[in-house]
Scaffold this motif. Structure first.
Motif, PDB file in Angstrom:
ATOM      1  N   ARG A  56       0.821  -1.218   0.000  1.00 59.64           N
ATOM      2  CA  ARG A  56       0.000   0.000   0.000  1.00 59.64           C
ATOM      3  C   ARG A  56       0.852   1.264   0.000  1.00 59.64           C
ATOM      4  N   SER A  57       2.061   1.184   0.541  1.00 63.45           N
ATOM      5  CA  SER A  57       2.922   2.363   0.617  1.00 63.45           C
ATOM      6  C   SER A  57       3.510   2.751  -0.731  1.00 63.45           C
ATOM      7  N   LEU A  58       3.402   1.865  -1.732  1.00 65.03           N
ATOM      8  CA  LEU A  58       4.001   2.130  -3.047  1.00 65.03           C
ATOM      9  C   LEU A  58       2.880   2.357  -4.060  1.00 65.03           C
ATOM     10  N   GLN A  59       2.522   3.600  -4.266  1.00 70.32           N
ATOM     11  CA  GLN A  59       1.408   3.908  -5.154  1.00 70.32           C
ATOM     12  C   GLN A  59       1.863   4.348  -6.540  1.00 70.32           C
ATOM     13  N   ARG A  60       3.112   4.717  -6.700  1.00 74.40           N
ATOM     14  CA  ARG A  60       3.589   5.191  -8.003  1.00 74.40           C
ATOM     15  C   ARG A  60       4.097   3.997  -8.818  1.00 74.40           C
ATOM     16  N   VAL A  61       3.176   3.198  -9.292  1.00 73.67           N
ATOM     17  CA  VAL A  61       3.497   2.021 -10.089  1.00 73.67           C
ATOM     18  C   VAL A  61       2.920   2.211 -11.492  1.00 73.67           C
ATOM     19  N   HIS A  62       3.708   1.865 -12.503  1.00 70.99           N
ATOM     20  CA  HIS A  62       3.262   1.990 -13.891  1.00 70.99           C
ATOM     21  C   HIS A  62       3.525   0.671 -14.615  1.00 70.99           C
ATOM     22  N   ALA A  63       2.613   0.314 -15.501  1.00 73.10           N
ATOM     23  CA  ALA A  63       2.752  -0.914 -16.297  1.00 73.10           C
ATOM     24  C   ALA A  63       2.525  -0.588 -17.770  1.00 73.10           C
ATOM     25  N   SER A  64       3.271  -1.276 -18.627  1.00 71.68           N
ATOM     26  CA  SER A  64       3.153  -1.080 -20.075  1.00 71.68           C
ATOM     27  C   SER A  64       3.186  -2.425 -20.774  1.00 71.68           C
ATOM     28  N   LEU A  65       2.412  -2.555 -21.852  1.00 67.63           N
ATOM     29  CA  LEU A  65       2.430  -3.730 -22.711  1.00 67.63           C
ATOM     30  C   LEU A  65       3.203  -3.397 -23.984  1.00 67.63           C
ATOM     31  N   TYR A  66       3.836  -4.411 -24.568  1.00 71.51           N
ATOM     32  CA  TYR A  66       4.576  -4.247 -25.825  1.00 71.51           C
ATOM     33  C   TYR A  66       4.098  -5.283 -26.826  1.00 71.51           C
ATOM     34  N   ASP A  67       3.994  -4.879 -28.082  1.00 72.62           N
ATOM     35  CA  ASP A  67       3.489  -5.779 -29.117  1.00 72.62           C
ATOM     36  C   ASP A  67       4.565  -6.703 -29.681  1.00 72.62           C
ATOM     37  N   ARG A  68       5.801  -6.548 -29.239  1.00 78.51           N
ATOM     38  CA  ARG A  68       6.926  -7.404 -29.648  1.00 78.51           C
ATOM     39  C   ARG A  68       8.048  -7.184 -28.643  1.00 78.51           C
ATOM     40  N   TRP A  69       9.189  -7.808 -28.880  1.00 77.43           N
ATOM     41  CA  TRP A  69      10.340  -7.605 -27.999  1.00 77.43           C
ATOM     42  C   TRP A  69      10.599  -6.105 -27.880  1.00 77.43           C
ATOM     43  N   PRO A  70      10.582  -5.541 -26.644  1.00 80.76           N
ATOM     44  CA  PRO A  70      10.585  -4.090 -26.487  1.00 80.76           C
ATOM     45  C   PRO A  70      11.781  -3.367 -27.080  1.00 80.76           C
ATOM     46  N   LEU A  71      12.907  -4.061 -27.253  1.00 77.92           N
ATOM     47  CA  LEU A  71      14.113  -3.395 -27.732  1.00 77.92           C
ATOM     48  C   LEU A  71      14.256  -3.441 -29.244  1.00 77.92           C
ATOM     49  N   LEU A  98       5.675  -7.429 -20.961  1.00 79.62           N
ATOM     50  CA  LEU A  98       5.138  -6.520 -19.954  1.00 79.62           C
ATOM     51  C   LEU A  98       6.301  -5.879 -19.209  1.00 79.62           C
ATOM     52  N   VAL A  99       6.254  -4.551 -19.056  1.00 73.58           N
ATOM     53  CA  VAL A  99       7.243  -3.824 -18.261  1.00 73.58           C
ATOM     54  C   VAL A  99       6.523  -3.176 -17.084  1.00 73.58           C
ATOM     55  N   VAL A 100       7.024  -3.431 -15.878  1.00 74.44           N
ATOM     56  CA  VAL A 100       6.490  -2.827 -14.658  1.00 74.44           C
ATOM     57  C   VAL A 100       7.543  -1.875 -14.107  1.00 74.44           C
ATOM     58  N   GLU A 101       7.143  -0.627 -13.874  1.00 73.35           N
ATOM     59  CA  GLU A 101       8.031   0.388 -13.293  1.00 73.35           C
ATOM     60  C   GLU A 101       7.640   0.599 -11.836  1.00 73.35           C
ATOM     61  N   TYR A 102       8.648   0.554 -10.974  1.00 70.10           N
ATOM     62  CA  TYR A 102       8.430   0.585  -9.528  1.00 70.10           C
ATOM     63  C   TYR A 102       9.201   1.759  -8.933  1.00 70.10           C
ATOM     64  N   PRO A 103       8.691   2.421  -7.893  1.00 68.83           N
ATOM     65  CA  PRO A 103       9.396   3.592  -7.361  1.00 68.83           C
ATOM     66  C   PRO A 103      10.687   3.263  -6.612  1.00 68.83           C
ATOM     67  N   LEU A 104      10.813   2.031  -6.090  1.00 67.22           N
ATOM     68  CA  LEU A 104      12.048   1.660  -5.394  1.00 67.22           C
ATOM     69  C   LEU A 104      12.341   0.193  -5.639  1.00 67.22           C
ATOM     70  N   ASP A 105      13.532  -0.232  -5.278  1.00 61.74           N
ATOM     71  CA  ASP A 105      13.973  -1.598  -5.552  1.00 61.74           C
ATOM     72  C   ASP A 105      13.209  -2.571  -4.657  1.00 61.74           C
ATOM     73  N   PRO A 106      12.352  -3.436  -5.235  1.00 61.19           N
ATOM     74  CA  PRO A 106      11.579  -4.371  -4.405  1.00 61.19           C
ATOM     75  C   PRO A 106      12.310  -5.664  -4.116  1.00 61.19           C
ATOM     76  N   GLY A 107      13.503  -5.862  -4.690  1.00 60.31           N
ATOM     77  CA  GLY A 107      14.178  -7.134  -4.533  1.00 60.31           C
ATOM     78  C   GLY A 107      13.575  -8.186  -5.436  1.00 60.31           C
ATOM     79  N   ARG A 108      14.250  -9.281  -5.616  1.00 59.50           N
ATOM     80  CA  ARG A 108      13.778 -10.296  -6.548  1.00 59.50           C
ATOM     81  C   ARG A 108      12.504 -10.962  -6.053  1.00 59.50           C
ATOM     82  N   ARG A 109      12.471 -11.351  -4.759  1.00 60.65           N
ATOM     83  CA  ARG A 109      11.277 -12.005  -4.215  1.00 60.65           C
ATOM     84  C   ARG A 109      11.083 -11.579  -2.766  1.00 60.65           C
ATOM     85  N   GLY A 110      11.193 -10.288  -2.511  1.00 61.29           N
ATOM     86  CA  GLY A 110      11.071  -9.778  -1.160  1.00 61.29           C
ATOM     87  C   GLY A 110       9.642  -9.428  -0.808  1.00 61.29           C
TER      88      GLY A 110
END
Length: 392
Positions: free
Chosen positions: A89-104, A146-158
């Motif tokens: 709940r403390s992390l509200q600045r989350v953004h998600a984007s879809l890509y129609d192919r490999w993003p790069l 799918l790309v998820v942008e997070y405001p701080l480092d959440p760790g791999r499985r924290g």
């Protein structure tokens, strides 16, 4: 002269600073390829491989602050889905984007998903976003990125990691707001595009946040290869060394093909691909031990006939070699694909780009390397797309 030396020193200092920033941004990144987390359908997943805003991947994805993780999920064209993202709940600045192919890839289309207005739950410690989206039946690919942008480092499985679920049929928004769920709309007819160039990356299967039953393997539509997931052992595959026994022979365990040194398997296809719009080779592989110490750790050979009915088999077959990235480079390895040993690696390539282009695929074969070590293959597909073709 002193002034010129001062200018030169300032320029050198700037170059050293830029190099230091670039070197620091690579810290923690995989040596070969980008790190992608694979999402299963209809099962929650937690964690991912997060890149900081200064990393090469984040810069190429235009992530200006925070962290970003890249995910891939297999989908079916013509089907509607729900993407659910649960965060602390403390992390509200989350953004998600879809890509129609490999993003790069050049021309990759980014669809930024809306992030509000946000419904904050009256109780509970996590926020939940749900987006409904649909994959167009006109799609020529089956992988959604799918790309998820997070405001701080959440760790791999924290504990601060997001929980991600891609599910179908899509979930109803009925009573969602009362449970603190933000229900939003994504694209309803997203056209996924098959990439014209080869794509490869290191990938890890996601971990469920709680114990759950394993899912059955997904069947890829348009696949010319039978039992490419090795769900039924070596069915439809012919071992190439019939005299090998025990650990020296090709075998399947837990849905993974194991190829010791010099072992191999082949499948006859006899598939007409003339006039196809896309012919995608897809393989998930891993090199264990010293599989690539002497020559490639894994080789894939495609035997085909071109439009002039000329046969490209045997020494003239299309051959793709995979080498251990830690092995000393040589002239042969320079022409192959270098992959990190001990990691699952995904490679995709458009076979219609072969010269001359194929008109009929006769067979495909996989070979283990020479020397010590073992090659493993989790899945291999040859996916046919487009109009005006026939399969026999």
């Amino acid at each position: 002269m002193g002034e010129l030396n001062g200018v030169a020193m300032r320029r050198l200092s700037a170059v050293v600073l830029l190099w230091s920033v670039a070197a620091a941004s690579w810290a923690g990144a995989p040596r070969i390829g980008w790190q992608v987390t694979q999402l299963p359908l209809n099962r929650p997943a937690v964690g991912g491989w997060w890149y900081g805003a200064g990393s090469p991947l984040s810069r190429r994805l235009n992530v200006s602050s925070g962290y970003a993780a890249l995910y891939a999920v297999q989908v079916l064209p013509g089907v509607q889905y729900t993407l659910q993202l649960s965060t602390p709940r403390s992390l509200q600045r989350v953004h998600a984007s879809l890509y129609d192919r490999w993003p790069l890839l050049p021309g990759a289309r980014r669809i930024a998903l809306p992030s509000g207005p946000l419904v904050v739950p009256p109780r509970g410690h996590r926020l939940t976003y749900r987006w409904r989206f649909g994959v167009s039946a006109r799609s020529t690919a089956d992988l959604l990125y799918l790309v998820v942008e997070y405001p701080l480092d959440p760790g791999r499985r924290g504990p601060s990691s997001p929980y991600i679920t891609v599910s179908s049929p899509p979930r109803s928004p009925l009573h969602s707001a009362a449970r603190g769920v933000t229900y939003l709309q994504g694209p309803r007819d997203l056209v996924l595009v098959g990439q014209p160039a080869a794509v490869s990356y290191v990938f890890d299967p996601s971990a469920p946040p709680a114990a759950s039953a394993p899912l059955s393997r997904w069947s890829v539509p348009g696949d010319l290869i039978s039992n490419g997931n090795f769900d039924t052992g070596l069915k439809n595959w012919v071992p190439l060394d019939l005299n090998a026994t025990g650990r020296d022979a090709a075998g399947v365990r837990d849905g993974i093909l194991r190829l010791p040194p010099a072992a191999g398997v082949r499948q006859e296809l006899d598939a007409d691909v003339h006039g196809a719009g896309s012919l995608l080779l897809w393989v998930d592989l891993r090199l264990d031990g010293a599989a690539a110490a002497i020559g490639p750790g894994l080789a894939i050979e495609v035997c085909y006939r071109d439009r002039g009915r000329r046969r490209h088999c045997g020494r003239q077959a299309q051959r793709l070699d995979f080498y251990d990235a830690a092995a000393p480079p040589d002239n042969a390895a320079a022409a192959g694909q270098r992959v990190p040993a001990g990691r699952w690696y995904r490679y995709q390539s458009q076979l219609l780009n072969l010269q001359p282009p194929p008109a009929r695929i006769e067979s495909i074969a996989l070979f283990g390397g020479r020397g010590a070590g073992t090659a493993r293959v989790r899945q291999i597909h040859l996916i046919l797309r487009g109009r005006g073709h026939a399969m026999q």
